[in-house]
Design a protein around this motif. Sequence first.
Motif, PDB file in Angstrom:
ATOM      1  N   SER A  32     151.224   0.878  25.137  1.00 54.49           N
ATOM      2  CA  SER A  32     150.853   1.309  26.489  1.00 54.49           C
ATOM      3  C   SER A  32     149.358   1.530  26.682  1.00 54.49           C
ATOM      4  O   SER A  32     148.908   1.757  27.792  1.00 54.49           O
ATOM      5  CB  SER A  32     151.609   2.594  26.855  1.00 54.49           C
ATOM      6  OG  SER A  32     151.202   3.645  25.994  1.00 54.49           O
ATOM      7  N   SER A  33     148.572   1.492  25.586  1.00 56.81           N
ATOM      8  CA  SER A  33     147.124   1.672  25.766  1.00 56.81           C
ATOM      9  C   SER A  33     146.369   1.169  24.547  1.00 56.81           C
ATOM     10  O   SER A  33     146.971   0.703  23.572  1.00 56.81           O
ATOM     11  CB  SER A  33     146.784   3.144  26.040  1.00 56.81           C
ATOM     12  OG  SER A  33     146.688   3.865  24.832  1.00 56.81           O
ATOM     13  N   PHE A  92     144.514  -0.156  21.382  1.00 51.43           N
ATOM     14  CA  PHE A  92     144.708  -1.338  20.525  1.00 51.43           C
ATOM     15  C   PHE A  92     145.996  -2.075  20.919  1.00 51.43           C
ATOM     16  O   PHE A  92     146.020  -3.304  20.984  1.00 51.43           O
ATOM     17  CB  PHE A  92     144.869  -0.958  19.050  1.00 51.43           C
ATOM     18  CG  PHE A  92     143.732  -0.212  18.421  1.00 51.43           C
ATOM     19  CD1 PHE A  92     142.534  -0.001  19.082  1.00 51.43           C
ATOM     20  CD2 PHE A  92     143.867   0.293  17.125  1.00 51.43           C
ATOM     21  CE1 PHE A  92     141.491   0.687  18.478  1.00 51.43           C
ATOM     22  CE2 PHE A  92     142.833   0.974  16.510  1.00 51.43           C
ATOM     23  CZ  PHE A  92     141.653   1.185  17.188  1.00 51.43           C
ATOM     24  N   ARG A 101     155.921   5.601  24.797  1.00 49.64           N
ATOM     25  CA  ARG A 101     156.709   6.627  25.497  1.00 49.64           C
ATOM     26  C   ARG A 101     156.559   6.534  27.016  1.00 49.64           C
ATOM     27  O   ARG A 101     157.475   6.870  27.746  1.00 49.64           O
ATOM     28  CB  ARG A 101     156.272   8.026  25.035  1.00 49.64           C
ATOM     29  CG  ARG A 101     156.612   8.345  23.597  1.00 49.64           C
ATOM     30  CD  ARG A 101     155.862   9.552  23.114  1.00 49.64           C
ATOM     31  NE  ARG A 101     154.415   9.346  23.220  1.00 49.64           N
ATOM     32  CZ  ARG A 101     153.494  10.238  22.910  1.00 49.64           C
ATOM     33  NH1 ARG A 101     153.852  11.427  22.486  1.00 49.64           N
ATOM     34  NH2 ARG A 101     152.212   9.950  23.031  1.00 49.64           N
ATOM     35  N   ARG A 102     155.400   6.092  27.518  1.00 53.42           N
ATOM     36  CA  ARG A 102     155.148   6.158  28.967  1.00 53.42           C
ATOM     37  C   ARG A 102     155.611   4.887  29.686  1.00 53.42           C
ATOM     38  O   ARG A 102     154.932   3.855  29.643  1.00 53.42           O
ATOM     39  CB  ARG A 102     153.659   6.406  29.223  1.00 53.42           C
ATOM     40  CG  ARG A 102     153.215   7.835  28.875  1.00 53.42           C
ATOM     41  CD  ARG A 102     151.719   7.991  28.915  1.00 53.42           C
ATOM     42  NE  ARG A 102     151.068   7.185  27.884  1.00 53.42           N
ATOM     43  CZ  ARG A 102     149.745   7.059  27.751  1.00 53.42           C
ATOM     44  NH1 ARG A 102     148.945   7.683  28.594  1.00 53.42           N
ATOM     45  NH2 ARG A 102     149.237   6.318  26.783  1.00 53.42           N
ATOM     46  N   LEU A 105     160.242   4.261  24.281  1.00 52.79           N
ATOM     47  CA  LEU A 105     160.838   4.843  23.076  1.00 52.79           C
ATOM     48  C   LEU A 105     159.819   5.753  22.408  1.00 52.79           C
ATOM     49  O   LEU A 105     158.658   5.380  22.241  1.00 52.79           O
ATOM     50  CB  LEU A 105     161.231   3.703  22.118  1.00 52.79           C
ATOM     51  CG  LEU A 105     161.805   4.092  20.765  1.00 52.79           C
ATOM     52  CD1 LEU A 105     163.174   4.735  20.918  1.00 52.79           C
ATOM     53  CD2 LEU A 105     161.930   2.853  19.867  1.00 52.79           C
ATOM     54  N   ASP A 106     160.288   6.928  22.039  1.00 52.06           N
ATOM     55  CA  ASP A 106     159.453   7.830  21.241  1.00 52.06           C
ATOM     56  C   ASP A 106     159.817   7.577  19.783  1.00 52.06           C
ATOM     57  O   ASP A 106     160.902   7.965  19.334  1.00 52.06           O
ATOM     58  CB  ASP A 106     159.753   9.286  21.656  1.00 52.06           C
ATOM     59  CG  ASP A 106     158.908  10.281  20.880  1.00 52.06           C
ATOM     60  OD1 ASP A 106     158.366   9.911  19.819  1.00 52.06           O
ATOM     61  OD2 ASP A 106     158.809  11.435  21.343  1.00 52.06           O
ATOM     62  N   GLY A 151     150.258   5.759  17.002  1.00 53.72           N
ATOM     63  CA  GLY A 151     149.835   6.864  16.147  1.00 53.72           C
ATOM     64  C   GLY A 151     148.855   7.735  16.892  1.00 53.72           C
ATOM     65  O   GLY A 151     148.367   7.371  17.967  1.00 53.72           O
ATOM     66  N   GLY A 192     146.283   1.582   9.764  1.00 53.14           N
ATOM     67  CA  GLY A 192     145.782   2.718   8.996  1.00 53.14           C
ATOM     68  C   GLY A 192     144.499   3.210   9.627  1.00 53.14           C
ATOM     69  O   GLY A 192     144.321   3.138  10.843  1.00 53.14           O
ATOM     70  N   PRO A 237     140.534   0.823  10.496  1.00 54.87           N
ATOM     71  CA  PRO A 237     139.307   0.861  11.297  1.00 54.87           C
ATOM     72  C   PRO A 237     138.604   2.218  11.236  1.00 54.87           C
ATOM     73  O   PRO A 237     139.236   3.254  11.016  1.00 54.87           O
ATOM     74  CB  PRO A 237     139.802   0.618  12.728  1.00 54.87           C
ATOM     75  CG  PRO A 237     141.266   0.354  12.642  1.00 54.87           C
ATOM     76  CD  PRO A 237     141.733   0.908  11.334  1.00 54.87           C
ATOM     77  N   GLY A 238     137.303   2.165  11.477  1.00 54.49           N
ATOM     78  CA  GLY A 238     136.526   3.374  11.722  1.00 54.49           C
ATOM     79  C   GLY A 238     136.489   3.641  13.215  1.00 54.49           C
ATOM     80  O   GLY A 238     137.432   3.296  13.938  1.00 54.49           O
ATOM     81  N   CYS A 276     136.482   3.664  16.931  1.00 51.67           N
ATOM     82  CA  CYS A 276     136.756   2.682  17.991  1.00 51.67           C
ATOM     83  C   CYS A 276     136.722   3.377  19.340  1.00 51.67           C
ATOM     84  O   CYS A 276     137.244   4.494  19.484  1.00 51.67           O
ATOM     85  CB  CYS A 276     138.138   2.070  17.829  1.00 51.67           C
ATOM     86  SG  CYS A 276     138.398   1.285  16.260  1.00 51.67           S
ATOM     87  N   PHE A 282     142.501   7.399  22.142  1.00 47.86           N
ATOM     88  CA  PHE A 282     142.598   8.127  20.873  1.00 47.86           C
ATOM     89  C   PHE A 282     141.870   9.482  20.890  1.00 47.86           C
ATOM     90  O   PHE A 282     142.457  10.523  20.571  1.00 47.86           O
ATOM     91  CB  PHE A 282     142.058   7.238  19.743  1.00 47.86           C
ATOM     92  CG  PHE A 282     142.060   7.882  18.392  1.00 47.86           C
ATOM     93  CD1 PHE A 282     143.212   7.905  17.620  1.00 47.86           C
ATOM     94  CD2 PHE A 282     140.918   8.473  17.877  1.00 47.86           C
ATOM     95  CE1 PHE A 282     143.228   8.506  16.359  1.00 47.86           C
ATOM     96  CE2 PHE A 282     140.918   9.066  16.624  1.00 47.86           C
ATOM     97  CZ  PHE A 282     142.074   9.090  15.872  1.00 47.86           C
ATOM     98  N   VAL A 304     143.125  12.076  23.405  1.00 39.97           N
ATOM     99  CA  VAL A 304     144.324  12.753  22.885  1.00 39.97           C
ATOM    100  C   VAL A 304     143.914  13.775  21.828  1.00 39.97           C
ATOM    101  O   VAL A 304     144.348  14.927  21.847  1.00 39.97           O
ATOM    102  CB  VAL A 304     145.315  11.719  22.291  1.00 39.97           C
ATOM    103  CG1 VAL A 304     146.458  12.404  21.553  1.00 39.97           C
ATOM    104  CG2 VAL A 304     145.858  10.807  23.389  1.00 39.97           C
TER     105      VAL A 304
END
Length: 251
Positions: free
Chosen positions: A9-10, A12, A32-33, A53-54, A86, A136, A180-181, A183, A188, A191
């Motif tokens: 949903s957002s 990556f 989820r959204r 789905l959660d 994640g 990761g 990744p470092g 971004c 992210f 949140v």
Amino acid sequence: MLALVTGASSGFGYHICKKLINQGYNVIGIARRTEKLETIKHELGTNFLPITLDISESYEKTLDKLLSLPTKFSLKEIDIVVNNAGLALGLEPAYKADIHDWYQMLDTNIKGLISITRIVLPYMEEKRDGIIINMGSIAGSYAYPGANVYGATKAFVEQFSLNLRADLAGKGVRVSNIEPGLCGNTEFSLVRFRGDLTQVKKLYDRTNPILPEDIANVVLWIASQPKHININRIELMPTSQSFNHLQVTHN
Ligand code: NDP
Ligand code: 8X3
């Protein structure tokens, strides 16, 4: 060609879905959204199947949902799974962190990721083909203050990816971990900082971070490798991010 992408949903996830669809994949996009997913479906068209789905909920609930997909998106056809959903919650030191934030990170970044993986693996094993791409982070390899449980969940993802490879030896199924470092242009940090835009802006100010499109390109590159090549892990950082010294305290 069929892909399943979590966290669609957002950030990556959205860009990964978009690029995969442009490459001719049908894509199951999980998040989820519902509203966000529906907007994306409107943009990407009928080759995108949005699933609300959660992934942190029970294995049985996730299984139920994924076993009832339309034929075009049937699990037995899956070629690529991108375990991308994640989150990081908070940047407080461990002695001040909220235990419920810790549990939510464990339930999403670890429990959710292994549930999806466990569901799709038998189909891939049976057809002796498929790629699992896990999201990761550099936080799984390098410690920094406030990364406590978030970093530990990503260390789990790194080791789980390698251990999957060991179990899948000779099965033709590939596993990669992208690490990744920093971004930008995703939700992210919003949140992580609980909607505090000032903190988000401060973090990214003049950093020229990695963009979600860059991560989607990495996914496509991994998927485009010939079948005899397994990319074990890819660690990437923006040029503006580097290493600092270990800390010593003087009491
Ligand atoms: P975003 O917050 O933009 O995207 C996270 C996605 O995960 C959203 O689509 C969100 O959708 C979904 N999600 C979160 N919890 C759940 C859940 N329980 N069930 C289903 N979907 C869920 O962040 P990014 O795109 O930046 O992050 C994607 C991944 O990349 C994460 O695993 C993150 O740890 C990792 N990463 C990010 C970095 C960065 O600097 N941005 C760097 C390194 C790794 P919804 O809220 O609708 O459920
Ligand atoms: C997110 C990257 O550097 O904020 O996984 O931990 S970092």
